[in-house]
Design a protein around this motif. Structure first.
Motif, mmCIF file in Angstrom:
data_model
loop_
_atom_site.group_PDB
_atom_site.id
_atom_site.type_symbol
_atom_site.label_atom_id
_atom_site.label_comp_id
_atom_site.label_asym_id
_atom_site.label_seq_id
_atom_site.Cartn_x
_atom_site.Cartn_y
_atom_site.Cartn_z
ATOM 1 N N THR A 91 -4.390 -3.238 75.739
ATOM 2 C CA THR A 91 -4.435 -4.563 76.338
ATOM 3 C C THR A 91 -3.030 -5.092 76.592
ATOM 4 N N THR A 92 -2.905 -5.851 77.659
ATOM 5 C CA THR A 92 -1.635 -6.488 78.015
ATOM 6 C C THR A 92 -1.568 -7.845 77.336
ATOM 7 N N ASN A 93 -0.493 -8.090 76.588
ATOM 8 C CA ASN A 93 -0.410 -9.316 75.798
ATOM 9 C C ASN A 93 0.843 -10.118 76.140
ATOM 10 N N LYS A 94 1.066 -10.274 77.434
ATOM 11 C CA LYS A 94 2.193 -11.062 77.912
ATOM 12 C C LYS A 94 1.911 -12.540 77.661
ATOM 13 N N THR A 95 2.785 -13.203 76.938
ATOM 14 C CA THR A 95 2.618 -14.623 76.671
ATOM 15 C C THR A 95 3.963 -15.212 76.287
ATOM 16 N N ASP A 96 4.082 -16.511 76.443
ATOM 17 C CA ASP A 96 5.301 -17.221 76.068
ATOM 18 C C ASP A 96 4.933 -18.650 75.702
ATOM 19 N N PHE A 97 5.786 -19.292 74.937
ATOM 20 C CA PHE A 97 5.639 -20.722 74.725
ATOM 21 C C PHE A 97 5.935 -21.446 76.045
ATOM 22 N N TYR A 98 5.133 -22.453 76.341
ATOM 23 C CA TYR A 98 5.303 -23.281 77.537
ATOM 24 C C TYR A 98 5.319 -22.442 78.814
ATOM 25 N N ARG A 99 4.538 -21.368 78.834
ATOM 26 C CA ARG A 99 4.412 -20.585 80.063
ATOM 27 C C ARG A 99 3.666 -21.401 81.115
#
Length: 287
Positions: A91-99
């Motif tokens: 699975t792709t788990n691209k994430t960031d704060f305040y994305r």
């Protein structure tokens, strides 16, 4: 508070033997088909090398070659928990704060005031593909800022199909570099380690966020049916059209009338096609 989903423990797999370390085309096709059936995620042949790379290390740790490992999975001899490890790996788990920060501005400046007009005793927000928790904790920071002035209560549920990222979300520990996207005033919600290499979300914010395992392909979701806000951003792009529609229809069963749905900016047409009222870029309000 019922605002949670169930999470069951997994059993350890039983090793097997194999002889090849590169997947034959047919084996990859069969594995990709099973992954799609289980998760909705499409794995075109262009992803074959990526899948091999991510699964090979785990297969070797079990004393197996890659082909033998995948044959074991596809034969149905492996425990269900082993297939979850495959899901975690690919699975792709691209994430960031305040994305996509305009969504959080919309949440604070428009959605919350609209919802408070109806005097809801508890605002419920669901991050339906929460990954490592950055989105859920960003929402918590945004709502905590608003709650200070308007005195309302809120609870956040974060769900994901990947158990590895859920474990990190529950720990709430992140590299300090990742936290640079958090605006300066919100740094009070972070605890810094002595070496300043990582940060942790403060306990008072962690208590307002729950995490649970959930597969969007399931027929039913064990989530409350009066959620005020749902975030499902940059996930539908991995599904085919019928799956996108089916998932959104199931999500909407859990959205309170007048509630808000946030999709990824590249997914806004999907919401429009369902007849939802668009009230912002990739933001929709349920009738």
């Amino acid at each position: 508070m019922h605002f949670r989903a169930e999470h069951t423990a997994a059993r350890a797999p039983v090793p097997s033997k194999g002889t090849e370390d590169v997947l034959p085309a047919r084996t990859f096709e069969n594995l990709a088909r099973r992954v799609t059936e289980h998760t909705g995620i499409r794995l075109p042949v262009s992803k074959k090398q990526m899948v091999e790379g991510r699964l090979r290390k785990h297969a070797h740790a079990l004393g197996m070659a890659l082909t033998g490992y995948c044959d074991w999975l596809l034969a149905g001899d492996a425990p269900e928990a082993e297939f979850q490890r495959v899901v975690d790996a690919i699975t792709t788990n691209k994430t960031d704060f305040y994305r996509e920060p305009d969504h959080f501005e919309h949440l604070a400046g428009y959605a919350v005031p609209q919802l408070l007009k109806h005097q809801r005793p508890l605002l419920k927000v669901w991050s339906a593909a929460c990954s490592t928790g950055a989105e859920a904790y960003t929402i918590a920071m945004v709502l905590a800022e608003r709650a200070g002035a308007h005195r309302f209560r809120f609870a956040i549920l974060g769900t994901d199909i990947c158990t590895t990222v859920l474990a990190q979300a529950e720990r709430a520990i992140y590299d300090a570099d990742v936290a640079t996207a958090i605006p300066g005033p919100q740094h009070r919600y972070l605890l810094r380690s002595r070496k300043a290499d990582d940060v942790r979300i403060v306990p008072e914010l962690r208590r307002l966020v729950r995490f649970a395992h959930l597969n969007l392909m399931d027929g039913r979701y064990p989530v409350d049916r009066d959620v005020d806000v749902i975030f499902l951003r940059n996930v539908l792009i991995y599904f085919d059209k019928p799956t996108q529609t089916a998932v959104l229809r199931k999500l909407l069963r859990h959205l309170h009338p007048g509630g808000f749905l946030y999709l990824g900016h590249s997914e806004s047409m999907i919401g429009t096609e369902l007849g939802l009222k668009e009230v912002g870029p990739a933001v929709f309000r349920w009738k």
